[in-house]
Design a protein around this motif. Structure first.
Motif, mmCIF file in Angstrom:
data_model
loop_
_atom_site.group_PDB
_atom_site.id
_atom_site.type_symbol
_atom_site.label_atom_id
_atom_site.label_comp_id
_atom_site.label_asym_id
_atom_site.label_seq_id
_atom_site.Cartn_x
_atom_site.Cartn_y
_atom_site.Cartn_z
ATOM 1 N N CYS A 1 -2.021 -24.325 36.867
ATOM 2 C CA CYS A 1 -1.637 -22.992 36.424
ATOM 3 C C CYS A 1 -2.866 -22.244 35.909
ATOM 4 N N ASP B 1 6.131 -25.404 27.368
ATOM 5 C CA ASP B 1 6.370 -25.640 28.783
ATOM 6 C C ASP B 1 7.627 -26.486 28.918
ATOM 7 N N GLN C 1 0.223 -16.788 21.725
ATOM 8 C CA GLN C 1 1.121 -16.822 22.875
ATOM 9 C C GLN C 1 0.408 -16.263 24.106
ATOM 10 N N THR C 2 0.452 -17.034 25.158
ATOM 11 C CA THR C 2 -0.242 -16.661 26.389
ATOM 12 C C THR C 2 0.649 -16.945 27.580
ATOM 13 N N LYS C 3 0.737 -15.997 28.482
ATOM 14 C CA LYS C 3 1.489 -16.206 29.711
ATOM 15 C C LYS C 3 0.665 -17.031 30.688
ATOM 16 N N ILE C 4 1.356 -17.749 31.541
ATOM 17 C CA ILE C 4 0.680 -18.532 32.571
ATOM 18 C C ILE C 4 1.214 -18.138 33.941
ATOM 19 N N LYS C 5 0.412 -18.401 34.947
ATOM 20 C CA LYS C 5 0.815 -18.210 36.334
ATOM 21 C C LYS C 5 0.839 -19.585 36.981
ATOM 22 N N ARG C 6 2.064 -20.060 37.268
ATOM 23 C CA ARG C 6 2.206 -21.391 37.845
ATOM 24 C C ARG C 6 1.764 -21.369 39.308
ATOM 25 N N TRP D 1 -6.780 -14.868 29.012
ATOM 26 C CA TRP D 1 -7.034 -15.769 27.879
ATOM 27 C C TRP D 1 -8.508 -16.138 27.831
#
Length: 389
Positions: free
Chosen positions: A137, A52, A154-159, A142
């Motif tokens: 987020c 981050d 590795q994981t995408k996040i939604k802010r 996940w």
């Protein structure tokens, strides 16, 4: 996981089960949604998040999260906490100075997947309680087991970005103007029923118009008739047949709230929960009196049962029915009149509700008079009231 009932037998049963295609969720996921993860018995004790690049410490989620021992107080008992360390320089993005939590936000109506969230408080309901901007987020697609598989680290996040409104802003609820109205030019229901009952040859399939609901929009009409194959301008909705359950549920969603509202406002011709005397009619008996309970059209007689001896089995006798009589009884049940009938008039955008309380009267009276050897004379003395509830 074993504390909430997950076990090896359940995991093996799911792997062996082959679900129908129609029951497989159409949700794209890197995890198998139809089985337990291979490492379902273990959850990570420590999660280290990096990557981050946010300069603002209040939204940076990097750090070391430790599994807490909370049981049954959070969703799935899944809760990890990032301990604060006020002596560490926040610019290093390794261990900022305020606690954060990883928890599961459930999809309560079960229309989607539960979502892992990083927030400033350990409960997903804090925002509902008035605590502002607690969720920072979402971790996209996940589950905790992903932390134990290197290929899924590795994981995408939604802010989730929150903005404060200007002072003095008032929130209001916009209520659309009601389009549905009730027809008021219908004759009273009691007069309609009296006319039906005084006919020389009463027809129990004839129903009185209870109400007409006007102003149905094309989308509402299309939804009401979704499961009907009749393409005519006036379509009767099947409420008791093969698609009766689906149609009744759709009707309860689209039309029932408006009908109940109008009933509460006194716009229905009959008051809810008020008893009305039923006019003497229905099928006439030999003395031209009401013959409730003995009408074969409304309440077909069950086929005659016989008992036969059975040899070579623990059960010594068995009840059997004649096949032809059973077949005739089944078809008679399908032809029975209904107490309510709902019709959709597509060109005029109307929903018409008809009723015949004598149908329900025959069903209730049949329980009292049949099988008691009291004859039709007693049935002609019955006094029957009905109400809407």
């Amino acid at each position: 996981r074993a504390l909430v009932g997950l076990n090896d037998a359940a995991a093996k049963s799911l792997r062996a089960h082959k679900p129908m295609k129609s029951f497989i969720p159409t949700i794209a996921s890197r995890n198998n949604l139809m089985e337990y993860d291979k490492k379902w018995k273990t959850w990570p004790g420590t999660l280290v998040i990096s990557g981050d690049d946010s300069e603002e410490e209040s939204v940076n989620v990097n750090g070391r999260y430790t599994k807490l021992s909370c049981q049954q107080t959070v969703v799935h008992s899944a809760l990890w906490k990032r301990e604060p360390n006020t002596t560490t320089n926040s610019n290093t993005n390794t261990n900022p100075s305020r606690p954060l939590y990883i928890y599961i936000r459930p999809d309560v109506i079960r229309s989607g997947l539960d979502v892992a969230v990083i927030g400033t408080t350990p409960c997903y309901r804090d925002e509902d309680a008035g605590v502002p901007a607690t969720q920072l987020c979402e971790l996209i697609d996940w589950i905790p087991e992903n932390a134990l598989t290197e290929s899924k680290h590795q994981t995408k996040i939604k802010r989730l970005v929150w903005e404060e409104t200007e002072g003095g802003l008032e929130l209001g609820l916009v209520v659309p103007q009601a389009r549905m109205t009730m027809s008021r030019d219908l004759p009273p229901v009691t007069d309609q029923l009296a006319k039906i009952c005084t006919e020389q040859t009463p027809n129990t399939s004839e129903l009185a118009v209870l109400c007409e609901l006007n102003g149905l929009t094309p989308p509402v009409l299309q939804s009401l008739l979704q499961y009907e194959s009749n393409d005519s301008n006036t379509s009767k909705i099947d409420l008791v047949g093969r698609l009766g359950t689906r149609n009744a549920k759709r009707l309860s969603i689209l039309a029932a709230p408006t009908l109940l509202k109008m009933a509460a406002q006194g716009q229905l011709p009959l008051s809810l929960s008020q008893w009305y005397p039923l006019q003497e009619g229905g099928h006439k008996g030999d003395n031209n009196g009401p013959n409730y309970g003995f009408c074969e059209e409304n309440v077909p007689s069950r086929p005659k049962e016989t008992w036969v001896k059975v040899t070579g089995r623990k059960v010594q006798v068995e009840r059997v029915y004649d096949a032809e009589e059973s077949k005739d009884y089944y078809h008679s049940l399908l032809r029975r009149p209904t107490a309510f009938e709902v019709t959709v008039d597509q060109p005029n955008g109307k929903l018409i509700v008809r009723m015949n309380p004598s149908v329900a009267a025959h069903h209730a009276a049949a329980i009292l008079v049949r099988g008691r050897s009291i004859g039709t004379s007693y049935a002609q003395t019955l006094s029957i009231d009905y109400n809407l509830s």
